[in-house]
Design a protein around this motif. Structure first.
Motif, short mmCIF file in Angstrom:
data_model
loop_
_atom_site.label_atom_id
_atom_site.label_comp_id
_atom_site.label_asym_id
_atom_site.label_seq_id
_atom_site.Cartn_x
_atom_site.Cartn_y
_atom_site.Cartn_z
N THR B 66 0.84 -1.20 0.00
CA THR B 66 0.00 0.00 0.00
C THR B 66 0.87 1.25 0.00
OG1 THR B 66 0.02 0.30 2.39
CG2 THR B 66 -1.57 -1.28 1.52
N HIS B 67 0.23 2.39 0.13
CA HIS B 67 0.97 3.65 0.29
C HIS B 67 1.78 3.63 1.59
CE1 HIS B 67 -2.93 3.82 2.20
NE2 HIS B 67 -2.42 4.68 3.06
N ARG B 68 1.38 2.77 2.54
CA ARG B 68 2.08 2.67 3.83
C ARG B 68 2.96 1.41 3.75
NH1 ARG B 68 0.54 5.65 7.60
NH2 ARG B 68 -1.58 5.92 6.83
N GLY B 69 3.93 1.43 2.85
CA GLY B 69 4.53 0.18 2.42
C GLY B 69 5.88 -0.20 2.97
N ASN B 115 2.04 1.24 -3.21
CA ASN B 115 1.07 1.57 -4.24
C ASN B 115 0.30 2.83 -3.86
OD1 ASN B 115 -0.93 1.41 -6.26
ND2 ASN B 115 -0.73 -0.82 -6.29
N GLY B 116 0.35 3.80 -4.73
CA GLY B 116 -0.36 5.05 -4.47
C GLY B 116 -1.86 4.93 -4.67
N ILE B 117 -2.28 3.86 -5.33
CA ILE B 117 -3.71 3.65 -5.57
C ILE B 117 -4.29 2.84 -4.42
CG2 ILE B 117 -5.44 2.83 -7.21
CD1 ILE B 117 -3.56 4.64 -8.63
N VAL B 118 -5.12 3.45 -3.63
CA VAL B 118 -5.71 2.73 -2.51
C VAL B 118 -6.57 1.58 -3.05
CG1 VAL B 118 -7.42 2.90 -0.66
CG2 VAL B 118 -5.63 4.64 -0.89
N GLY B 119 -6.23 0.37 -2.64
CA GLY B 119 -6.95 -0.81 -3.14
C GLY B 119 -6.36 -1.37 -4.42
N PHE B 145 -3.86 -4.57 2.54
CA PHE B 145 -4.66 -3.38 2.25
C PHE B 145 -5.23 -2.82 3.55
CE2 PHE B 145 -8.96 -5.27 2.61
CZ PHE B 145 -8.65 -6.62 2.56
N GLY B 146 -5.70 -1.58 3.49
CA GLY B 146 -6.18 -0.92 4.71
C GLY B 146 -7.69 -1.02 4.85
N ASP B 147 -8.18 -0.49 5.99
CA ASP B 147 -9.62 -0.46 6.22
C ASP B 147 -10.30 0.43 5.18
OD1 ASP B 147 -7.90 1.08 8.22
OD2 ASP B 147 -9.67 2.34 8.11
N GLY B 148 -9.62 1.52 4.81
CA GLY B 148 -10.18 2.37 3.77
C GLY B 148 -10.27 1.61 2.45
N ALA B 149 -9.19 0.93 2.12
CA ALA B 149 -9.14 0.18 0.86
C ALA B 149 -10.18 -0.94 0.84
CB ALA B 149 -7.74 -0.41 0.67
N SER B 150 -10.59 -1.40 2.01
CA SER B 150 -11.55 -2.52 2.04
C SER B 150 -12.87 -2.13 1.39
CB SER B 150 -11.79 -2.98 3.48
OG SER B 150 -12.68 -2.10 4.14
N ASN B 175 -6.51 -3.19 9.54
CA ASN B 175 -7.48 -2.20 10.01
C ASN B 175 -6.84 -1.39 11.14
OD1 ASN B 175 -9.57 -0.74 11.05
ND2 ASN B 175 -11.01 -2.46 11.18
N ASN B 176 -6.34 -0.21 10.77
CA ASN B 176 -5.66 0.62 11.76
C ASN B 176 -6.57 1.72 12.29
OD1 ASN B 176 -5.73 2.38 9.66
ND2 ASN B 176 -3.52 2.46 9.33
N GLY B 177 -7.85 1.58 12.05
CA GLY B 177 -8.80 2.50 12.68
C GLY B 177 -9.03 3.80 11.93
N TYR B 178 -8.26 4.05 10.90
CA TYR B 178 -8.44 5.29 10.15
C TYR B 178 -8.14 5.09 8.67
CZ TYR B 178 -8.00 7.37 14.78
OH TYR B 178 -8.16 7.66 16.10
N ALA B 179 -8.93 5.74 7.83
CA ALA B 179 -8.56 5.93 6.43
C ALA B 179 -8.38 7.44 6.31
CB ALA B 179 -9.65 5.42 5.51
N GLU B 180 -7.16 7.90 6.20
CA GLU B 180 -6.84 9.30 6.42
C GLU B 180 -7.42 9.70 7.78
OE1 GLU B 180 -7.70 11.73 2.96
OE2 GLU B 180 -6.05 10.80 1.87
N GLY B 244 0.87 10.03 12.01
CA GLY B 244 -0.28 10.54 11.27
C GLY B 244 -0.53 9.74 10.01
N HIS B 245 -1.57 10.14 9.30
CA HIS B 245 -1.83 9.47 8.02
C HIS B 245 -0.60 9.60 7.13
CE1 HIS B 245 -3.48 8.01 4.37
NE2 HIS B 245 -3.30 9.16 3.78
N PHE B 246 -0.11 10.83 7.05
CA PHE B 246 1.15 11.09 6.36
C PHE B 246 1.99 11.94 7.30
CE2 PHE B 246 -2.02 14.22 5.22
CZ PHE B 246 -1.41 15.41 5.57
#
Ligand SMILES: Cc1ncc(C[n+]2csc(CCOP(=O)(O)OP(=O)(O)O)c2C)c(N)n1
Ligand SMILES: [Mg+2]
Lengths: 354, 324
Positions: B66-69, B115-119, B145-150, B175-180, B244-246
């Motif tokens: 993911t972007h958090r790679g 990957n910059g594309i979520v999902g 993948f993240g919770d947002g990507a789900s 699932n880290n509790g946040y998508a951004e 943070g998210h970023f």
């Protein structure tokens, strides 16, 4: 209230029933290591709704339901509104407990405490062995009507919610005597230093040194097993004990087994779809109130099938059988009594029986 | 499966998690100086997830990230020094300094890329898993993948396809509790992402992402199942991120003390250390030595990354497209 039976019971206060449907039950690794079933939130919401008809018909005034973010409570509330707007107000009043949800086991425990303090006369619990265990820990004297939401469970009833709803209503309205409606369960207490916890069915000592993914599915990792009861037709670890020495829920005894490499080999259904051989080299009756020391040097302890406690060299956890476990609703005997006493029949229907 | 790890594996897992942590803490500090170009999303706090999963993989297995790679890269064996140079935009970087944090890829290690594309990872893993199935080589693909990507169609489509084709794929929802800034309580229409597995006819399990052993056990079963031809699995790892998210995110949406509490009570490295030292199997001194080695290695990678040259202007149009 549209009660369909005479309301000649104690109506001092509102008749309140709590409902806790654990949205997280049935998501552990047994979905992967065994063919354990998956209950969706939608099905849990349906089950809760199937309780409500009997509740309304038999005189329950209010239902307090635990809030959740998977939409179980919200679905039930919505249905209740539709029901009311159609004029079919046979359901009791539904209210979501005001509390902050965390998504963890604390939710069920907080909800149970709030329900007890609000005067709930019983709680219907939808969940597995684990859900019932954590609720029994915090409201030990509040009767639970148990409903299993999965194939993995021993403690809760595996039955149609409507029937449980009828029995619950007959109990909370006092139409049938608690000596018939309630069963006092046994429980196993584990002590490790200051720490104490309970299990409702079995305490399994495993050689795995970590709690990890919690379930116990490999028989080679089982070192010792303590059971409060052992039913031969049960699923899970207690069925191992049952194949050696069956034990009912009412006998004032437990069982302690130790595994070895030589001894009696038994085949048991230790998880849904999984039949495994376990070798037992020692089996003794547990007397209530006696502390049994765990012999394993180090490992982890599973309470009702889920590893909860890690212990290390030099620590000796102890297990005690207690006879004053939580009271649960005995649906079969409640409904048998209802039939015997003609509770659900009009006087002339009762005549017919005679 | 025997889930007990031997000493060597325990030390390997610890080193992996420590390397990810040290790498992220260092990028966090250095990013604040303004010298690092681009955008970084840090994985600190989630180390047990990548490690618990990737400990079961070999170089021939693939992962999509993911972007958090950064954590996924390190756990899959990508060289941290190359990654550091990449983040600093230097020609010695994993992707010659042209990818940056969000595009680190190393196909030689089976790492298909941050990957910059979520999902974006789901379809890629269906591809590698299909190839593995056709080759019959018993390799697997893991999509993190993240919770947002789900909630992305790509992930849901990929899970469907993986079941339809019975692919050796593992979907790991971190699932880290946040998508951004958005909590899944607002955006995910069920209590657990794992609940969705039932709809696709695959097993779905939940594990505590701060507990290395919990992730390791569940991933072990899922990987074994996939290698044996049993098909895909969804594992939801419940976890949190420490930053943070970023980098630069003010995190106004988080409760005060939330992260500190996690660091104090749940931290995966802390739990792991307590666990393995409790019975004296591994000494605190051994772990301290790993900490020191990792720190020195990260220090060294930063020194080198700073000193290394940037790619020249003549490199602008190279490596843009891959020809097959
Ligand atoms: C297709 C797409 N939509 C939106 C974005 C912007 N974006 C970047 S990260 C992110 C949130 C992702 O959340 P999650 O999947 O939970 O991963 P986490 O950041 O928590 O690791 C979003 C919306 C994107 N990069 N790609
Ligand atoms: Mg997220």
């Amino acid at each position: 209230m549209n009660c369909l039976l005479p309301t000649d019971f104690d109506r001092h206060d509102d008749v309140i029933v709590g409902v806790i449907a654990n949205p997280a039950s049935g998501r552990d690794i047994r979905r992967l290591t065994a063919k354990a079933s998956v209950f969706t939130a939608a099905e849990k919401a349906n089950m809760v709704q199937r309780l409500l008809g009997p509740f309304g018909a038999l005189g329950v005034d209010r239902v307090m339901i635990m809030p959740d973010s998977s939409g179980i409570a919200a679905t039930v509330e919505r249905s209740a509104q539709i029901n009311r707007s159609r004029g079919e107000s046979v359901w009791p009043l539904i209210e979501q407990v005001k509390m902050k949800s965390t998504g963890g086991v604390e939710d069920s425990q907080n909800a149970a405490r709030i329900m007890r303090d609000a005067g709930a006369r019983a709680i219907v619990v939808l969940g597995g062995d684990g859900t019932h265990r954590v609720i029994a820990k915090v409201v030990p004297e509040l009767p639970m009507a148990t409903l299993s939401t999965g194939t993995n469970n021993v403690f809760p009833d595996w039955r149609e919610a409507t029937v449980t709803g009828i029995a619950t209503a007959l109990h909370v309205t006092g139409r049938i005597d608690p000596s018939i409606t309630l069963r006092r369960n046994k429980q196993l207490r584990v002590n490790l230093g200051e720490y104490t916890d309970i299990a409702l069915v079995d305490v399994c000592v495993t050689r795995l040194t970590h709690v990890g993914a919690r379930a116990v599915w490999d028989p080679d990792t089982i070192a010792e097993l303590f059971v409060a009861f052992a039913e031969p037709d049960a699923i899970g670890l207690s069925s191992i004990a049952a194949m050696i020495n069956p034990l009912t829920r009412d006998e004032p005894r437990g069982l302690c087994l130790r595994c070895g490499t030589e001894g009696r080999r038994v085949l048991a259904a230790i998880a849904p779809g999984v039949l495994e051989t376990v070798v037992i080299d020692h089996c003794e009756i547990m007397q209530p109130g006696v502390r049994y020391a765990i012999r394993t040097e180090r490992g982890s302890i599973a309470l009702d099938g889920e590893r909860e406690i890690e212990f290390h060299r030099g620590q000796v956890p102890r297990v005690t059988l207690e006879l004053n476990g939580p009271p649960t609703l005995d649906v079969s005997s409640t409904l048998a009594a209802a039939a015997r006493l003609g509770v659900m029949a009009t006087p002339c229907a009762r005549e017919m029986l005679r | 499966m025997n889930t007990e790890l031997n000493r060597e594996s325990l030390l390997k897992a610890y080193r992996m998690m420590r390397t990810i942590r040290e790498f992220e803490e260092r990028v966090h500090t250095d990013f604040a100086t303004g010298e690092i170009p681009g955008f970084v999303h840090l994985y600190a706090g989630e180390e047990a997830s990548a490690t618990g999963v990737c400990m079961h993989l070999s170089g021939n297995d693939y992962i999509a990230s993911t972007h958090r790679g950064h954590g996924h890269c390190i756990a899959k064996g990508v060289d941290p020094a190359g990654m550091m140079a990449e983040i600093w935009g230097k020609e010695t970087g994993t992707c010659k300094g042209k990818g940056g944090s969000m595009h680190i890829a190393d196909l030689s290690k089976g790492m298909l890329g941050a990957n910059g594309i979520v999902g974006g990872g789901g379809p890629l893993i269906c591809g590698t898993a299909l190839a593995a199935k056709l080759r019959g080589d018993k390799t697997v693909g893991v999509c993190f993948f993240g919770d947002g990507a789900s909630n992305q169609g790509t992930i849901l489509e990929a899970m469907n396809l993986a079941t339809v084709w019975n692919l050796p794929a593992i979907f790991v929802a971190e699932n880290n509790g946040y998508a951004e800034t958005t909590s899944p309580n607002y955006s995910v229409a069920c209590e657990n992402i794992a609940d969705r597995a039932a709809a696709f006819g695959m097993p779905g399990v939940i594990v505590d992402g701060f507990d290395f052993f919990a992730v390791y056990e569940a991933a072990g079963e899922a990987v074994k199942r996939a290698r044996e031809g049993g098909g895909p699995t969804l594992i939801e790892v419940k976890v949190s991120r420490y930053y943070g998210h970023f980098e630069g995110d003010q995190q106004k949406y988080r409760a005060e003390g939330e992260v500190q509490k996690l660091r104090n009570e749940k931290d995966c490295l802390m739990q792991f250390r307590r666990h393995v030292t409790a019975d004296g199997d591994i000494s605190a001194a051994e772990l301290d030595a790993i900490d020191a080695e990792v720190l020195a290695m990260i220090d060294d990678s930063v020194v080198r990354a700073k000193a290394d040259p940037k790619p020249g202007p003549e490199e602008l149009l190279t490596d843009v497209y891959v020809s097959y």
